[in-house]
Design a protein around this motif. Structure first.
Motif: not given
Length: 443
Positions: A134-148
Protein backbone atom coordinates in the motif's frame (compact mmCIF):
# COMPACT_ATOMS: atom_id res chain seq x y z
CA UNK A 1 -7.60 5.99 -16.73
CA UNK A 2 -6.00 6.44 -20.12
CA UNK A 3 -7.25 4.29 -22.98
CA UNK A 4 -3.81 4.27 -24.54
CA UNK A 5 -2.29 2.12 -21.83
CA UNK A 6 -4.02 -0.18 -19.40
CA UNK A 7 -1.68 -1.80 -16.90
CA UNK A 8 -2.36 -4.50 -14.33
CA UNK A 9 0.28 -5.57 -11.78
CA UNK A 10 -0.20 -8.99 -10.20
CA UNK A 11 1.77 -9.56 -7.00
CA UNK A 12 2.30 -13.27 -6.51
CA UNK A 13 2.45 -13.68 -10.28
CA UNK A 14 4.04 -17.12 -9.96
CA UNK A 15 0.83 -18.49 -8.40
CA UNK A 16 -0.76 -21.60 -9.89
CA UNK A 17 -3.93 -19.49 -10.29
CA UNK A 18 -2.35 -17.00 -12.71
CA UNK A 19 -3.46 -18.90 -15.87
CA UNK A 20 -7.07 -18.42 -14.78
CA UNK A 21 -6.45 -14.69 -14.36
CA UNK A 22 -4.91 -14.56 -17.84
CA UNK A 23 -7.86 -16.51 -19.28
CA UNK A 24 -10.18 -13.93 -17.66
CA UNK A 25 -8.30 -11.05 -19.32
CA UNK A 26 -8.41 -12.85 -22.68
CA UNK A 27 -12.16 -13.51 -22.41
CA UNK A 28 -12.96 -9.92 -21.47
CA UNK A 29 -10.49 -8.17 -23.76
CA UNK A 30 -13.25 -6.41 -25.76
CA UNK A 31 -14.49 -4.67 -22.59
CA UNK A 32 -11.13 -4.36 -20.85
CA UNK A 33 -8.38 -3.84 -23.47
CA UNK A 34 -5.41 -4.66 -21.27
CA UNK A 35 -2.07 -3.57 -22.75
CA UNK A 36 0.41 -4.58 -20.02
CA UNK A 37 0.29 -7.40 -17.50
CA UNK A 38 3.15 -7.35 -15.00
CA UNK A 39 3.65 -10.55 -13.03
CA UNK A 40 5.88 -9.99 -10.01
CA UNK A 41 7.16 -12.45 -7.43
CA UNK A 42 9.98 -12.86 -4.93
CA UNK A 43 13.30 -14.66 -5.39
CA UNK A 44 11.93 -17.94 -3.91
CA UNK A 45 9.14 -17.85 -6.50
CA UNK A 46 11.39 -17.10 -9.49
CA UNK A 47 11.16 -20.57 -11.07
CA UNK A 48 7.36 -20.71 -10.78
CA UNK A 49 7.12 -17.15 -12.14
CA UNK A 50 9.13 -18.18 -15.24
CA UNK A 51 6.96 -21.27 -15.83
CA UNK A 52 3.62 -19.51 -15.32
CA UNK A 53 4.78 -16.38 -17.14
CA UNK A 54 5.77 -18.37 -20.21
CA UNK A 55 2.39 -20.13 -20.20
CA UNK A 56 0.69 -16.71 -19.93
CA UNK A 57 2.63 -15.51 -22.98
CA UNK A 58 1.64 -18.63 -24.96
CA UNK A 59 -2.03 -18.19 -23.97
CA UNK A 60 -2.02 -14.57 -25.14
CA UNK A 61 -0.22 -15.45 -28.40
CA UNK A 62 -2.74 -18.23 -28.97
CA UNK A 63 -5.58 -15.70 -28.47
CA UNK A 64 -3.76 -13.31 -30.83
CA UNK A 65 -4.09 -10.30 -28.51
CA UNK A 66 -1.66 -7.35 -28.19
CA UNK A 67 -1.09 -7.76 -24.42
CA UNK A 68 2.52 -7.48 -23.24
CA UNK A 69 3.45 -9.76 -20.34
CA UNK A 70 6.36 -8.65 -18.14
CA UNK A 71 7.95 -10.95 -15.55
CA UNK A 72 9.90 -9.28 -12.76
CA UNK A 73 11.16 -9.55 -9.20
CA UNK A 74 11.08 -5.74 -8.95
CA UNK A 75 7.78 -4.85 -7.28
CA UNK A 76 8.20 -1.09 -7.73
CA UNK A 77 8.67 -1.44 -11.48
CA UNK A 78 5.55 -3.60 -11.62
CA UNK A 79 3.53 -1.04 -9.62
CA UNK A 80 4.67 2.04 -11.55
CA UNK A 81 1.62 3.65 -13.20
CA UNK A 82 -0.53 0.54 -12.75
CA UNK A 83 -4.30 1.01 -13.10
CA UNK A 84 -5.11 -2.10 -11.06
CA UNK A 85 -2.98 -4.07 -8.59
CA UNK A 86 -3.99 -7.62 -7.72
CA UNK A 87 -2.47 -9.46 -4.77
CA UNK A 88 -2.53 -13.27 -4.60
CA UNK A 89 0.54 -14.24 -2.60
CA UNK A 90 1.12 -16.61 0.30
CA UNK A 91 3.81 -15.54 2.77
CA UNK A 92 5.83 -18.65 3.64
CA UNK A 93 4.19 -20.54 0.77
CA UNK A 94 2.41 -23.87 1.29
CA UNK A 95 4.94 -24.96 3.93
CA UNK A 96 3.63 -22.23 6.25
CA UNK A 97 0.04 -23.24 5.52
CA UNK A 98 0.81 -26.85 6.46
CA UNK A 99 2.04 -25.66 9.89
CA UNK A 100 -1.10 -23.52 10.31
CA UNK A 101 -3.17 -26.64 9.70
CA UNK A 102 -1.15 -29.18 11.67
CA UNK A 103 -0.06 -27.41 14.88
CA UNK A 104 -3.54 -26.51 16.24
CA UNK A 105 -4.76 -30.11 15.79
CA UNK A 106 -2.33 -31.21 18.55
CA UNK A 107 -4.44 -29.13 20.93
CA UNK A 108 -7.75 -30.44 19.59
CA UNK A 109 -8.37 -27.10 17.81
CA UNK A 110 -9.24 -26.76 14.14
CA UNK A 111 -6.25 -26.30 11.86
CA UNK A 112 -7.48 -24.42 8.79
CA UNK A 113 -6.11 -21.81 6.40
CA UNK A 114 -8.41 -18.88 7.24
CA UNK A 115 -10.32 -19.84 10.39
CA UNK A 116 -9.12 -20.05 14.00
CA UNK A 117 -5.35 -20.18 14.69
CA UNK A 118 -4.47 -20.69 11.00
CA UNK A 119 -6.42 -17.60 10.00
CA UNK A 120 -4.78 -15.58 12.77
CA UNK A 121 -1.25 -16.57 11.76
CA UNK A 122 -1.87 -16.17 8.05
CA UNK A 123 -3.10 -12.66 8.87
CA UNK A 124 -0.06 -11.91 11.07
CA UNK A 125 2.27 -12.90 8.21
CA UNK A 126 0.29 -11.28 5.37
CA UNK A 127 -0.88 -7.91 6.73
CA UNK A 128 2.57 -6.27 7.12
CA UNK A 129 3.43 -7.21 3.51
CA UNK A 130 0.11 -5.86 2.19
CA UNK A 131 0.66 -2.60 4.10
CA UNK A 132 4.14 -2.27 2.54
CA UNK A 133 2.54 -2.72 -0.89
CA UNK A 134 0.00 0.00 0.00
CA UNK A 135 2.85 2.42 0.85
CA UNK A 136 4.51 1.67 -2.50
CA UNK A 137 1.19 2.16 -4.31
CA UNK A 138 0.85 5.63 -2.76
CA UNK A 139 4.18 6.48 -4.37
CA UNK A 140 4.06 4.62 -7.70
CA UNK A 141 0.37 4.28 -8.63
CA UNK A 142 -1.70 6.49 -6.31
CA UNK A 143 -4.85 6.17 -8.44
CA UNK A 144 -4.79 2.39 -8.79
CA UNK A 145 -7.35 0.00 -7.36
CA UNK A 146 -6.02 -2.71 -5.04
CA UNK A 147 -7.89 -5.98 -5.61
CA UNK A 148 -6.80 -8.43 -2.92
CA UNK A 149 -7.36 -12.20 -3.01
CA UNK A 150 -4.71 -13.06 -0.41
CA UNK A 151 -6.36 -14.79 2.54
CA UNK A 152 -7.70 -14.12 5.10
CA UNK A 153 -9.32 -11.62 2.71
CA UNK A 154 -11.68 -10.04 5.24
CA UNK A 155 -8.98 -9.43 7.83
CA UNK A 156 -6.59 -8.11 5.18
CA UNK A 157 -9.24 -5.68 3.84
CA UNK A 158 -9.96 -4.56 7.43
CA UNK A 159 -6.24 -3.87 7.96
CA UNK A 160 -5.89 -1.87 4.72
CA UNK A 161 -8.95 0.25 5.57
CA UNK A 162 -7.68 0.95 9.11
CA UNK A 163 -3.90 1.14 8.77
CA UNK A 164 -3.13 2.42 5.26
CA UNK A 165 -3.94 5.51 3.23
CA UNK A 166 -5.35 3.42 0.39
CA UNK A 167 -9.11 3.74 0.15
CA UNK A 168 -9.45 2.11 -3.28
CA UNK A 169 -9.25 -1.42 -1.91
CA UNK A 170 -11.56 -4.38 -2.56
CA UNK A 171 -11.22 -7.87 -1.11
CA UNK A 172 -12.36 -10.74 -3.25
CA UNK A 173 -13.27 -14.34 -2.50
CA UNK A 174 -14.57 -17.22 -4.59
CA UNK A 175 -16.95 -18.54 -1.90
CA UNK A 176 -20.00 -16.44 -2.92
CA UNK A 177 -19.51 -17.47 -6.56
CA UNK A 178 -19.19 -21.10 -5.46
CA UNK A 179 -22.46 -20.69 -3.53
CA UNK A 180 -24.25 -19.25 -6.56
CA UNK A 181 -22.90 -22.01 -8.78
CA UNK A 182 -23.85 -24.63 -6.18
CA UNK A 183 -27.40 -23.32 -6.00
CA UNK A 184 -27.68 -23.18 -9.80
CA UNK A 185 -26.67 -26.86 -9.82
CA UNK A 186 -29.12 -27.65 -7.02
CA UNK A 187 -31.95 -26.08 -9.05
CA UNK A 188 -30.56 -27.47 -12.32
CA UNK A 189 -30.47 -24.05 -14.01
CA UNK A 190 -27.79 -21.98 -15.72
CA UNK A 191 -25.58 -20.07 -13.27
CA UNK A 192 -26.30 -16.73 -15.02
CA UNK A 193 -29.96 -16.91 -13.87
CA UNK A 194 -29.13 -17.02 -10.13
CA UNK A 195 -28.41 -14.08 -7.86
CA UNK A 196 -27.98 -14.11 -4.09
CA UNK A 197 -28.20 -11.16 -1.69
CA UNK A 198 -25.02 -11.67 0.33
CA UNK A 199 -24.25 -10.10 3.71
CA UNK A 200 -21.76 -10.89 6.47
CA UNK A 201 -17.99 -11.25 6.53
CA UNK A 202 -15.46 -13.09 4.43
CA UNK A 203 -15.84 -16.86 5.00
CA UNK A 204 -18.77 -15.93 7.26
CA UNK A 205 -21.22 -14.70 4.64
CA UNK A 206 -24.93 -15.51 4.54
CA UNK A 207 -27.30 -15.60 1.59
CA UNK A 208 -30.27 -13.53 2.77
CA UNK A 209 -32.31 -14.13 -0.35
CA UNK A 210 -31.94 -16.07 -3.60
CA UNK A 211 -33.36 -15.06 -6.94
CA UNK A 212 -33.97 -17.10 -10.07
CA UNK A 213 -34.64 -14.76 -13.00
CA UNK A 214 -35.34 -12.01 -10.46
CA UNK A 215 -37.89 -13.96 -8.38
CA UNK A 216 -37.16 -15.19 -4.85
CA UNK A 217 -36.70 -18.96 -4.57
CA UNK A 218 -35.29 -18.94 -1.02
CA UNK A 219 -38.02 -21.19 0.38
CA UNK A 220 -37.43 -23.85 -2.28
CA UNK A 221 -33.64 -23.69 -1.85
CA UNK A 222 -33.86 -24.03 1.95
CA UNK A 223 -36.12 -27.08 1.45
CA UNK A 224 -33.49 -28.63 -0.81
CA UNK A 225 -30.67 -27.74 1.60
CA UNK A 226 -32.53 -29.51 4.36
CA UNK A 227 -31.63 -32.69 2.47
CA UNK A 228 -28.29 -33.78 4.00
CA UNK A 229 -26.90 -34.64 0.54
CA UNK A 230 -26.89 -31.02 -0.59
CA UNK A 231 -24.90 -29.17 2.05
CA UNK A 232 -21.54 -28.09 0.72
CA UNK A 233 -20.67 -26.14 -2.41
CA UNK A 234 -16.94 -25.54 -2.25
CA UNK A 235 -14.39 -28.07 -3.47
CA UNK A 236 -12.10 -28.11 -0.45
CA UNK A 237 -14.70 -28.59 2.29
CA UNK A 238 -16.32 -31.99 2.57
CA UNK A 239 -20.08 -31.77 2.73
CA UNK A 240 -21.74 -32.87 5.93
CA UNK A 241 -25.48 -32.37 5.98
CA UNK A 242 -27.15 -29.79 8.20
CA UNK A 243 -29.78 -30.82 10.71
CA UNK A 244 -32.94 -29.88 8.73
CA UNK A 245 -34.55 -28.12 11.73
CA UNK A 246 -31.49 -25.88 12.11
CA UNK A 247 -31.26 -24.72 8.49
CA UNK A 248 -35.03 -24.14 8.25
CA UNK A 249 -35.09 -22.04 11.42
CA UNK A 250 -32.01 -20.02 10.39
CA UNK A 251 -33.89 -19.04 7.21
CA UNK A 252 -30.70 -17.99 5.41
CA UNK A 253 -28.17 -19.77 3.22
CA UNK A 254 -24.92 -20.63 4.97
CA UNK A 255 -21.51 -20.63 3.33
CA UNK A 256 -19.33 -23.77 3.52
CA UNK A 257 -17.08 -22.23 6.20
CA UNK A 258 -20.03 -22.07 8.60
CA UNK A 259 -19.44 -25.80 9.05
CA UNK A 260 -16.44 -24.96 11.25
CA UNK A 261 -18.63 -22.97 13.66
CA UNK A 262 -21.95 -24.80 13.59
CA UNK A 263 -20.35 -28.28 13.43
CA UNK A 264 -17.10 -27.60 15.28
CA UNK A 265 -16.67 -31.03 16.83
CA UNK A 266 -17.27 -32.99 13.63
CA UNK A 267 -14.97 -30.72 11.63
CA UNK A 268 -12.09 -31.00 14.14
CA UNK A 269 -12.47 -34.78 14.26
CA UNK A 270 -12.51 -34.91 10.48
CA UNK A 271 -9.43 -32.64 10.22
CA UNK A 272 -7.50 -34.88 12.65
CA UNK A 273 -8.44 -38.02 10.69
CA UNK A 274 -7.57 -36.43 7.33
CA UNK A 275 -4.22 -35.11 8.60
CA UNK A 276 -3.31 -38.62 9.80
CA UNK A 277 -4.46 -40.37 6.61
CA UNK A 278 -4.02 -38.24 3.51
CA UNK A 279 -2.22 -35.25 5.06
CA UNK A 280 -3.46 -31.71 5.70
CA UNK A 281 -5.12 -29.73 2.92
CA UNK A 282 -1.82 -27.87 2.33
CA UNK A 283 -0.01 -31.16 1.76
CA UNK A 284 -2.72 -32.32 -0.68
CA UNK A 285 -2.56 -28.95 -2.47
CA UNK A 286 1.24 -29.19 -2.67
CA UNK A 287 0.82 -32.35 -4.75
CA UNK A 288 -1.85 -30.68 -6.93
CA UNK A 289 0.49 -27.72 -7.45
CA UNK A 290 3.42 -29.95 -8.41
CA UNK A 291 1.22 -31.66 -11.00
CA UNK A 292 -0.05 -28.31 -12.32
CA UNK A 293 3.45 -26.90 -12.73
CA UNK A 294 4.49 -30.03 -14.65
CA UNK A 295 1.57 -29.33 -17.01
CA UNK A 296 2.41 -25.61 -17.21
CA UNK A 297 5.96 -26.46 -18.36
CA UNK A 298 4.63 -28.17 -21.51
CA UNK A 299 5.52 -25.82 -24.34
CA UNK A 300 2.53 -27.03 -26.39
CA UNK A 301 0.09 -25.97 -23.65
CA UNK A 302 -1.46 -22.59 -24.53
CA UNK A 303 -4.77 -22.63 -22.61
CA UNK A 304 -5.71 -22.89 -18.93
CA UNK A 305 -5.65 -26.63 -18.12
CA UNK A 306 -8.95 -27.98 -16.70
CA UNK A 307 -7.03 -29.56 -13.77
CA UNK A 308 -6.71 -26.07 -12.24
CA UNK A 309 -10.37 -26.27 -11.22
CA UNK A 310 -9.44 -28.94 -8.66
CA UNK A 311 -7.95 -26.17 -6.55
CA UNK A 312 -10.27 -24.81 -3.84
CA UNK A 313 -9.85 -21.27 -5.18
CA UNK A 314 -11.18 -22.09 -8.65
CA UNK A 315 -13.14 -19.21 -10.25
CA UNK A 316 -11.76 -16.47 -8.01
CA UNK A 317 -9.48 -15.15 -10.77
CA UNK A 318 -12.39 -15.01 -13.16
CA UNK A 319 -14.32 -13.08 -10.49
CA UNK A 320 -11.37 -10.69 -10.27
CA UNK A 321 -11.41 -9.89 -13.96
CA UNK A 322 -15.20 -9.50 -13.88
CA UNK A 323 -14.79 -7.00 -11.02
CA UNK A 324 -11.97 -5.07 -12.72
CA UNK A 325 -13.96 -4.90 -15.97
CA UNK A 326 -17.06 -3.60 -14.17
CA UNK A 327 -15.07 -0.81 -12.48
CA UNK A 328 -13.37 0.10 -15.76
CA UNK A 329 -16.64 0.18 -17.77
CA UNK A 330 -18.80 1.59 -14.94
CA UNK A 331 -21.04 -1.43 -15.55
CA UNK A 332 -23.19 -1.11 -12.40
CA UNK A 333 -23.81 -4.82 -12.13
CA UNK A 334 -24.14 -6.50 -8.71
CA UNK A 335 -21.25 -8.48 -7.28
CA UNK A 336 -20.37 -9.68 -3.76
CA UNK A 337 -17.09 -8.14 -2.52
CA UNK A 338 -15.27 -7.15 0.68
CA UNK A 339 -15.51 -3.41 1.11
CA UNK A 340 -16.13 -0.72 3.72
CA UNK A 341 -19.55 -1.26 5.35
CA UNK A 342 -20.77 2.36 5.18
CA UNK A 343 -24.04 1.46 6.90
CA UNK A 344 -24.92 -1.50 4.68
CA UNK A 345 -25.14 -3.91 7.64
CA UNK A 346 -26.65 -2.27 10.70
CA UNK A 347 -24.82 -4.12 13.49
CA UNK A 348 -21.28 -3.67 12.09
CA UNK A 349 -19.29 -0.40 12.40
CA UNK A 350 -19.51 1.77 9.27
CA UNK A 351 -15.73 1.84 8.80
CA UNK A 352 -15.25 -1.94 9.04
CA UNK A 353 -14.82 -4.37 6.16
CA UNK A 354 -17.85 -6.51 5.30
CA UNK A 355 -18.65 -8.97 2.52
CA UNK A 356 -21.81 -7.75 0.87
CA UNK A 357 -23.52 -7.51 -2.52
CA UNK A 358 -22.54 -4.23 -4.17
CA UNK A 359 -23.30 -2.26 -7.31
CA UNK A 360 -19.94 -2.00 -9.07
CA UNK A 361 -19.27 1.47 -10.50
CA UNK A 362 -16.25 3.36 -11.79
CA UNK A 363 -15.97 4.77 -8.25
CA UNK A 364 -15.87 1.26 -6.84
CA UNK A 365 -18.41 -0.86 -4.97
CA UNK A 366 -21.59 0.74 -3.60
CA UNK A 367 -22.88 -1.67 -0.94
CA UNK A 368 -26.56 -2.60 -1.08
CA UNK A 369 -28.14 -1.71 2.25
CA UNK A 370 -29.38 -4.91 3.85
CA UNK A 371 -30.47 -3.45 7.20
CA UNK A 372 -29.41 -6.36 9.35
CA UNK A 373 -28.55 -9.99 9.17
CA UNK A 374 -30.80 -12.45 11.04
CA UNK A 375 -30.62 -12.25 14.85
CA UNK A 376 -29.40 -15.85 14.91
CA UNK A 377 -26.32 -14.89 12.89
CA UNK A 378 -25.48 -11.52 14.45
CA UNK A 379 -23.56 -12.77 17.48
CA UNK A 380 -21.25 -15.02 15.50
CA UNK A 381 -20.59 -12.31 12.90
CA UNK A 382 -19.80 -9.78 15.66
CA UNK A 383 -17.44 -12.25 17.33
CA UNK A 384 -15.54 -12.93 14.10
CA UNK A 385 -15.38 -9.20 13.33
CA UNK A 386 -13.82 -8.51 16.73
CA UNK A 387 -11.39 -11.39 16.10
CA UNK A 388 -10.42 -9.81 12.74
CA UNK A 389 -9.93 -6.38 14.26
CA UNK A 390 -7.78 -7.53 17.19
CA UNK A 391 -5.77 -9.82 14.86
CA UNK A 392 -5.12 -6.92 12.46
CA UNK A 393 -4.03 -4.76 15.39
CA UNK A 394 -1.65 -7.50 16.59
CA UNK A 395 -0.23 -7.85 13.06
CA UNK A 396 0.47 -4.11 12.80
CA UNK A 397 1.82 -3.53 16.32
CA UNK A 398 3.60 -6.85 16.91
CA UNK A 399 1.80 -7.03 20.27
CA UNK A 400 2.11 -10.62 21.53
CA UNK A 401 -0.63 -10.17 24.17
CA UNK A 402 -3.05 -8.99 21.49
CA UNK A 403 -2.31 -12.13 19.45
CA UNK A 404 -3.33 -14.25 22.46
CA UNK A 405 -6.42 -12.10 23.00
CA UNK A 406 -7.42 -12.48 19.34
CA UNK A 407 -7.13 -16.26 19.43
CA UNK A 408 -8.94 -16.54 22.78
CA UNK A 409 -12.00 -14.62 21.55
CA UNK A 410 -12.20 -16.74 18.41
CA UNK A 411 -15.11 -19.18 18.90
CA UNK A 412 -13.00 -22.12 17.67
CA UNK A 413 -10.57 -21.80 20.63
CA UNK A 414 -11.71 -23.49 23.86
CA UNK A 415 -9.68 -21.47 26.40
CA UNK A 416 -7.12 -18.74 27.00
CA UNK A 417 -4.49 -21.23 28.18
CA UNK A 418 -4.83 -23.30 25.01
CA UNK A 419 -4.73 -20.08 22.97
CA UNK A 420 -1.43 -19.14 24.63
CA UNK A 421 0.11 -22.58 24.00
CA UNK A 422 -0.90 -22.50 20.33
CA UNK A 423 0.32 -18.92 19.85
CA UNK A 424 3.69 -19.77 21.44
CA UNK A 425 4.24 -22.84 19.31
CA UNK A 426 3.09 -21.14 16.09
CA UNK A 427 5.15 -17.98 16.76
CA UNK A 428 8.22 -20.19 16.98
CA UNK A 429 7.27 -22.17 13.85
CA UNK A 430 6.68 -19.02 11.78
CA UNK A 431 9.48 -16.94 13.32
CA UNK A 432 11.06 -16.06 9.96
CA UNK A 433 7.85 -14.41 8.76
CA UNK A 434 6.91 -12.54 11.95
CA UNK A 435 9.68 -9.97 12.46
CA UNK A 436 7.26 -7.53 14.12
CA UNK A 437 6.94 -9.86 17.14
CA UNK A 438 10.58 -10.83 17.50
CA UNK A 439 12.31 -7.51 16.98
CA UNK A 440 10.45 -5.97 19.91
CA UNK A 441 10.86 -8.89 22.30
CA UNK A 442 7.50 -8.14 23.94
CA UNK A 443 7.62 -11.19 26.16
Amino acid sequence: MSHQKLKVATIGGGSSYTPELVEGFIKRYEEFPLTELWLVDIEEGREKLEIVGNLAKRMIANADLPINVHLTLDRKAALKDADFVTTQFRVGQLGARAKDERIPLKYGVLGQETNGPGGLFKGLRTIPVILDICKEMEEFCPNAWLINFANPAGMVTEAVLRYSNIDKVIGLCNVPIGMEMGIAKLLDVDYSRIRIDFAGLNHMVYGLDIYLDGFSVKKEVIEKLSDPQNSSFVKNIDGMGWVPEFIQALDAITCPYHMYYYKSKEMVDQAITSAENEGTRAEVVQQLENDLFKLYKDEDLNIKPPQLEERGGAYYSDAAVRLITSIYTDKRDIQPVNTMNRGAIASIPDESAVEVSCVITKNGPMPLTVGDIPVAAQGLVQQIKSFERISAEAAVTGDYNKAILALTINPLTPSDSIAKQIVDEMMEAHKDYLPQFFEQKVR
